[in-house]
Design a protein around this motif. Structure first.
Motif, PDB file in Angstrom:
ATOM      1  N   GLN A 193       0.876  -1.182   0.000  1.00  0.00           N
ATOM      2  CA  GLN A 193       0.000   0.000   0.000  1.00  0.00           C
ATOM      3  C   GLN A 193       0.915   1.234   0.000  1.00  0.00           C
ATOM      4  O   GLN A 193       1.804   1.346   0.853  1.00  0.00           O
ATOM      5  CB  GLN A 193      -0.891  -0.015   1.235  1.00  0.00           C
ATOM      6  N   PHE A 194       0.667   2.086  -0.954  1.00  0.00           N
ATOM      7  CA  PHE A 194       1.552   3.229  -1.184  1.00  0.00           C
ATOM      8  C   PHE A 194       0.899   4.450  -0.556  1.00  0.00           C
ATOM      9  O   PHE A 194      -0.214   4.828  -0.929  1.00  0.00           O
ATOM     10  CB  PHE A 194       1.679   3.397  -2.704  1.00  0.00           C
ATOM     11  N   PHE A 195       1.569   5.063   0.425  1.00  0.00           N
ATOM     12  CA  PHE A 195       1.018   6.249   1.091  1.00  0.00           C
ATOM     13  C   PHE A 195       1.791   7.483   0.673  1.00  0.00           C
ATOM     14  O   PHE A 195       3.024   7.495   0.672  1.00  0.00           O
ATOM     15  CB  PHE A 195       1.064   6.094   2.620  1.00  0.00           C
ATOM     16  N   LEU A 196       1.043   8.529   0.367  1.00  0.00           N
ATOM     17  CA  LEU A 196       1.662   9.758  -0.105  1.00  0.00           C
ATOM     18  C   LEU A 196       2.052  10.663   1.048  1.00  0.00           C
ATOM     19  O   LEU A 196       2.810  11.606   0.879  1.00  0.00           O
ATOM     20  CB  LEU A 196       0.690  10.484  -1.044  1.00  0.00           C
ATOM     21  N   CYS A 197       1.511  10.372   2.250  1.00  0.00           N
ATOM     22  CA  CYS A 197       1.797  11.193   3.430  1.00  0.00           C
ATOM     23  C   CYS A 197       1.596  10.337   4.669  1.00  0.00           C
ATOM     24  O   CYS A 197       0.623   9.582   4.754  1.00  0.00           O
ATOM     25  CB  CYS A 197       0.844  12.393   3.468  1.00  0.00           C
ATOM     26  N   LEU A 198       2.510  10.469   5.634  1.00  0.00           N
ATOM     27  CA  LEU A 198       2.427   9.683   6.872  1.00  0.00           C
ATOM     28  C   LEU A 198       1.119   9.948   7.609  1.00  0.00           C
ATOM     29  O   LEU A 198       0.557   9.067   8.252  1.00  0.00           O
ATOM     30  CB  LEU A 198       3.610  10.061   7.775  1.00  0.00           C
ATOM     31  N   GLY A 199       0.625  11.185   7.504  1.00  0.00           N
ATOM     32  CA  GLY A 199      -0.525  11.566   8.311  1.00  0.00           C
ATOM     33  C   GLY A 199      -1.838  11.695   7.543  1.00  0.00           C
ATOM     34  O   GLY A 199      -2.775  12.296   8.039  1.00  0.00           O
ATOM     35  N   GLN A 200      -1.882  11.199   6.312  1.00  0.00           N
ATOM     36  CA  GLN A 200      -3.130  11.275   5.542  1.00  0.00           C
ATOM     37  C   GLN A 200      -3.439   9.907   4.945  1.00  0.00           C
ATOM     38  O   GLN A 200      -2.597   9.016   4.970  1.00  0.00           O
ATOM     39  CB  GLN A 200      -3.005  12.304   4.397  1.00  0.00           C
ATOM     40  N   ASN A 201      -4.627   9.780   4.391  1.00  0.00           N
ATOM     41  CA  ASN A 201      -5.047   8.459   3.930  1.00  0.00           C
ATOM     42  C   ASN A 201      -4.932   8.223   2.423  1.00  0.00           C
ATOM     43  O   ASN A 201      -5.255   7.139   1.953  1.00  0.00           O
ATOM     44  CB  ASN A 201      -6.485   8.186   4.387  1.00  0.00           C
ATOM     45  N   GLU A 202      -4.496   9.217   1.639  1.00  0.00           N
ATOM     46  CA  GLU A 202      -4.356   9.004   0.194  1.00  0.00           C
ATOM     47  C   GLU A 202      -3.412   7.826  -0.032  1.00  0.00           C
ATOM     48  O   GLU A 202      -2.304   7.807   0.520  1.00  0.00           O
ATOM     49  CB  GLU A 202      -3.742  10.233  -0.503  1.00  0.00           C
ATOM     50  N   ASP A 203      -3.827   6.899  -0.878  1.00  0.00           N
ATOM     51  CA  ASP A 203      -2.978   5.734  -1.088  1.00  0.00           C
ATOM     52  C   ASP A 203      -3.167   5.149  -2.485  1.00  0.00           C
ATOM     53  O   ASP A 203      -3.985   5.649  -3.268  1.00  0.00           O
ATOM     54  CB  ASP A 203      -3.261   4.666  -0.024  1.00  0.00           C
ATOM     55  N   ALA A 204      -2.395   4.131  -2.785  1.00  0.00           N
ATOM     56  CA  ALA A 204      -2.563   3.376  -4.030  1.00  0.00           C
ATOM     57  C   ALA A 204      -2.135   1.944  -3.749  1.00  0.00           C
ATOM     58  O   ALA A 204      -1.293   1.712  -2.876  1.00  0.00           O
ATOM     59  CB  ALA A 204      -1.720   3.985  -5.143  1.00  0.00           C
ATOM     60  N   ASP A 205      -2.698   1.015  -4.495  1.00  0.00           N
ATOM     61  CA  ASP A 205      -2.428  -0.400  -4.241  1.00  0.00           C
ATOM     62  C   ASP A 205      -1.345  -0.897  -5.209  1.00  0.00           C
ATOM     63  O   ASP A 205      -1.633  -1.257  -6.347  1.00  0.00           O
ATOM     64  CB  ASP A 205      -3.742  -1.174  -4.429  1.00  0.00           C
TER      65      ASP A 205
END
Ligand code: SAM
Ligand code: SF4
Length: 330
Positions: free
Chosen positions: A267-279
């Motif tokens: 799971q790819f997270f764009l920010c440690l503190g937010q939920n935007e992601d990609a699989d």
């Protein structure tokens, strides 16, 4: 890779496992449920995804977890990336570790091309160490640190500042780090994941307070040093070593953010503190070629959020994001 705010993304932090041999009170609940092994990316998939990121311009890779050095065959992954360091395509490969396995791995990390590592250590008091980590053995970590030193690794100690826990020990830690030749960075506790009965409001010690306490004993000089990360550095005049502060709670460090993260399930997270992601696992497994993986990464980068909004106060007791630090890797 350039994000919508013009920030160049060239730093990837990869969590290689959610498992750990410690249960630090601010990081995990004691009875953590870990992911089924089949959900984790295999070592070969981790190699593939790292190679793709390097191809897209990532210059720095940091491996973390959970505890990266408890992942089976972890050296196979590191060794597969050594050629990118040798060619200069990758500038740095490093780990963040709790140090428990360093006595076994220090020499191998150097052989794989690592030059510096971060070791998390919040106290030099045996009983307190056991109380914070629940399962850890301080002597094993100290032995590992000596092995790292002998192997020629530069060591930075990361300590989470915990109110009423290690705040009496800040001077001792700074003196010890100076004697050992280690840099030291203090981190504010961040609201990530449910940690059972512990309360983050009780744990939270602002680093402005840490600095004030240290300045009673040490001469802290402003430093222009910048690791490219969120830490702000000072030089300790008496020891000549660096002292860093990572203050997500009292400062926003997002404007210069150059990093993205991947969990052990891809799971790819764009920010440690937010939920935007990609699989990325789905992208990896959908075809043998890397085209889809590349496209998924680039599309996600175009959604990198401007910043986090961590907050710990009396009205806001819950975690800002529900996942634990051991999932995204810290
Ligand atoms: N197990 C390794 C270690 O402890 O270094 C790597 C993973 S650990 C999640 C990475 C870093 O995150 C550690 O320095 C740890 O102290 C820090 N950390 C964990 N939970 C945190 C929290 N809620 N707030 C601030 N730092 C945290
Ligand atoms: Fe494990 Fe690191 Fe979390 Fe401690 S901080 S429980 S060592 S992952």
């Amino acid at each position: 890779m350039i994000d919508p705010y013009g920030r160049r993304v060239d730093y990837l932090r990869v969590s290689v496992t959610d498992r750990c041999d410690f249960r630090c009170v601010y990081c995990m609940a004691e009875d953590m449920e870990f992911l089924p092994k089949k959900d984790l990316l295999s070592i070969e998939e981790l190699e593939r995804v790292c190679a793709t990121f390097i191809d897209l311009g990532v210059k720095k890779l940091r491996f973390t977890g959970g505890e990266p050095l408890v992942r089976k065959n972890i050296m196979k992954l590191f060794n597969s990336l050594t050629p990118y360091l040798e060619s200069g395509q990758l500038r740095e490969m490093t780990v963040t570790t709790n140090g428990s396995q360093l006595h076994r791995y220090a020499d191998q990390l150097v052989d794989a091309g690592m030059k510096r590592i971060n070791v998390s250590l919040d106290t030099l008091n045996r009983d307190l160490f056991r109380a914070i980590t629940r399962w850890g053995d301080l002597d094993q970590v100290l032995t590992g640190l000596q092995a790292a030193k002998r192997a020629g690794l530069e060591v930075k100690i990361n300590a989470v500042a915990l109110k009423g826990v290690n705040d009496k020990e800040l001077n001792t830690m700074l003196a010890w780090a100076g004697d050992e030749g280690f840099d030291l960075t203090f981190i504010e506790v961040m609201p990530m994941g449910d940690i059972g009965n512990e309360s983050r409001l009780d744990q939270y010690l602002p680093l402005t307070e840490v600095r004030r306490l240290l300045e009673e004993h040490w001469t802290l000089e402003e430093s222009s040093y910048n690791s490219g990360g969120p830490a702000r550095y000072l030089t300790v005049k008496e020891t000549g070593k660096r002292l860093g502060f990572i203050t997500p709670m009292t400062h926003n460090f997002c404007e210069s953010c150059n990093r993205v993260r991947m969990t052990c399930t891809g799971q790819f997270f764009l920010c440690l503190g937010q939920n935007e992601d990609a699989d990325l696992r789905a992208a990896l497994r959908s075809s043998e070629g890397d085209e889809q993986l590349r496209n998924t990464i680039l599309e996600a980068i175009s959604r990198k959020p401007k910043g986090h909004d961590f907050i710990i106060d009396r009205n806001n007791h819950g975690p800002a994001v529900s996942r634990h630090m051991s999932v995204t890797g810290g």
